[in-house]
Design a protein around this motif. Structure first.
Motif, PDB file in Angstrom:
ATOM      1  N   SER A 160      19.117 -26.530  98.052  1.00  0.00           N
ATOM      2  CA  SER A 160      19.161 -25.105  98.261  1.00  0.00           C
ATOM      3  C   SER A 160      17.793 -24.590  97.160  1.00  0.00           C
ATOM      4  O   SER A 160      17.441 -23.701  97.794  1.00  0.00           O
ATOM      5  CB  SER A 160      20.316 -24.508  97.733  1.00  0.00           C
ATOM      6  OG  SER A 160      20.648 -24.896  96.300  1.00  0.00           O
ATOM      7  N   VAL A 163      14.573 -25.564  98.919  1.00  0.00           N
ATOM      8  CA  VAL A 163      14.257 -24.536 100.047  1.00  0.00           C
ATOM      9  C   VAL A 163      14.073 -23.188  99.413  1.00  0.00           C
ATOM     10  O   VAL A 163      12.808 -22.606  99.920  1.00  0.00           O
ATOM     11  CB  VAL A 163      15.517 -24.284 101.060  1.00  0.00           C
ATOM     12  CG1 VAL A 163      15.239 -23.269 101.919  1.00  0.00           C
ATOM     13  CG2 VAL A 163      15.902 -25.438 101.701  1.00  0.00           C
ATOM     14  N   GLN A 167      10.123 -21.187  99.947  1.00  0.00           N
ATOM     15  CA  GLN A 167      10.158 -19.807 100.554  1.00  0.00           C
ATOM     16  C   GLN A 167       9.674 -18.884  99.485  1.00  0.00           C
ATOM     17  O   GLN A 167       8.709 -17.829 100.099  1.00  0.00           O
ATOM     18  CB  GLN A 167      11.485 -19.141 100.707  1.00  0.00           C
ATOM     19  CG  GLN A 167      12.335 -20.095 101.954  1.00  0.00           C
ATOM     20  CD  GLN A 167      13.692 -19.576 102.203  1.00  0.00           C
ATOM     21  OE1 GLN A 167      14.347 -19.331 101.258  1.00  0.00           O
ATOM     22  NE2 GLN A 167      14.177 -19.506 103.435  1.00  0.00           N
ATOM     23  N   GLN A 193      16.511 -30.654 106.879  1.00  0.00           N
ATOM     24  CA  GLN A 193      17.092 -29.554 106.415  1.00  0.00           C
ATOM     25  C   GLN A 193      16.023 -28.474 105.676  1.00  0.00           C
ATOM     26  O   GLN A 193      16.278 -27.427 105.926  1.00  0.00           O
ATOM     27  CB  GLN A 193      18.393 -29.780 105.396  1.00  0.00           C
ATOM     28  CG  GLN A 193      19.514 -30.429 106.079  1.00  0.00           C
ATOM     29  CD  GLN A 193      20.185 -29.679 106.714  1.00  0.00           C
ATOM     30  OE1 GLN A 193      19.923 -28.297 106.932  1.00  0.00           O
ATOM     31  NE2 GLN A 193      21.576 -30.065 107.005  1.00  0.00           N
ATOM     32  N   LEU A 194      15.318 -29.316 105.126  1.00  0.00           N
ATOM     33  CA  LEU A 194      14.191 -28.389 104.233  1.00  0.00           C
ATOM     34  C   LEU A 194      13.379 -27.706 105.571  1.00  0.00           C
ATOM     35  O   LEU A 194      13.096 -26.392 105.263  1.00  0.00           O
ATOM     36  CB  LEU A 194      13.381 -29.310 103.630  1.00  0.00           C
ATOM     37  CG  LEU A 194      12.105 -28.770 102.517  1.00  0.00           C
ATOM     38  CD1 LEU A 194      11.061 -28.526 103.587  1.00  0.00           C
ATOM     39  CD2 LEU A 194      12.571 -27.678 101.892  1.00  0.00           C
ATOM     40  N   HIS A 197      15.402 -24.879 107.299  1.00  0.00           N
ATOM     41  CA  HIS A 197      15.512 -23.595 106.619  1.00  0.00           C
ATOM     42  C   HIS A 197      14.438 -22.933 105.824  1.00  0.00           C
ATOM     43  O   HIS A 197      14.758 -21.936 105.527  1.00  0.00           O
ATOM     44  CB  HIS A 197      16.753 -23.922 105.834  1.00  0.00           C
ATOM     45  CG  HIS A 197      18.252 -24.217 106.488  1.00  0.00           C
ATOM     46  ND1 HIS A 197      18.903 -23.412 106.979  1.00  0.00           N
ATOM     47  CD2 HIS A 197      18.508 -25.712 106.707  1.00  0.00           C
ATOM     48  CE1 HIS A 197      19.922 -24.062 107.540  1.00  0.00           C
ATOM     49  NE2 HIS A 197      19.559 -25.400 107.289  1.00  0.00           N
ATOM     50  N   SER A 198      13.608 -23.596 105.510  1.00  0.00           N
ATOM     51  CA  SER A 198      12.516 -22.997 104.805  1.00  0.00           C
ATOM     52  C   SER A 198      11.455 -22.196 105.717  1.00  0.00           C
ATOM     53  O   SER A 198      10.775 -21.293 105.069  1.00  0.00           O
ATOM     54  CB  SER A 198      11.457 -24.018 104.020  1.00  0.00           C
ATOM     55  OG  SER A 198      10.644 -24.880 104.856  1.00  0.00           O
TER      56      SER A 198
END
Length: 214
Positions: A160, A163, A167, A193-194, A197-198
């Motif tokens: 988390s 990410v 951002q 995942q990175l 979601h980024s």
């Protein structure tokens, strides 16, 4: 700008007829330490996965004229080489590339482990993208980054936070570094995942960086 990844945190940046190697550490292959014709070698901090002092003298011997740039703490403990101290906001021009120091401290690993110095580096050449290598820290997110070398896994990081850092920096593209702590079987989970979601695309798919996983 051509960017070649040599394993874990080691990255070679070539632009404006200038060659800069960042963080030749212990998880990097022998090819890293056989490089020649380097104009600068930058070390973000003293940990052995960012500077392998056992193989370092050979790299130094091959590149006697290279500028050596690192944080003040590393400069005080590495015996081989004449180091120039880097710091937050300090600009150093090497050939056609301007290097600017970013940040001052390594990320917190555990409250019981003292923090050490860590100075990331922004690299820019006229007409070329700006690349950012943060070393071991998500603390500082500079503006104007086109290409982010993103630490993907570490004892000091969780996904988390990774990410969130991507951002906050808001690059046009990114590629993974600091990833030798992830098994091959699990790598796709972390990176998938990175990127999902980024909101930032993988530079290796855009042709903006020539990366290797040697």
């Amino acid at each position: 700008m051509q960017i070649t990844r040599f394993g874990h945190a080691a990255v070679l940046v070539e632009a404006a007829d200038t060659r800069v190697l960042i963080d030749p550490g212990g998880f990097s292959p022998d090819e890293t330490f056989a490089l020649e014709g380097l104009d600068a070698i930058v070390v973000t901090h003293q940990h052995p996965d960012h500077l392998d002092q056992g193989r370092w003298p050979g790299l130094l011997e091959r590149n006697r004229d290279a500028l050596l740039l690192c944080d003040p703490e590393t400069a005080s403990i590495v015996e081989a080489g004449d180091w120039t101290q880097n710091g937050d906001g300090v600009e150093t021009v090497v050939g056609g590339i301007t290097l600017r120091g970013v940040g001052a401290q390594h990320a917190v690993i555990l409250p019981t482990i003292p923090r050490i110095g860590n100075v990331g580096v922004l690299l820019h050449a006229p007409g070329e993208p700006t690349m950012f290598h943060p070393g071991d820290s998500y603390e500082t997110a500079p503006e104007g980054v086109d290409v982010l070398a993103l630490p993907l896994s570490a004892p000091w990081a969780k996904l988390s936070e990774t990410v969130d850092f991507a951002q906050r920096v808001g690059p046009k593209t990114l590629f993974p570094i600091h990833d030798r702590t992830i098994s091959e079987a699990a790598y796709g989970i972390y990176w998938g995942q990175l990127t999902a979601h980024s909101g930032v695309e993988d530079a290796r798919l855009l042709g903006q960086s020539d990366t290797t996983t040697a």
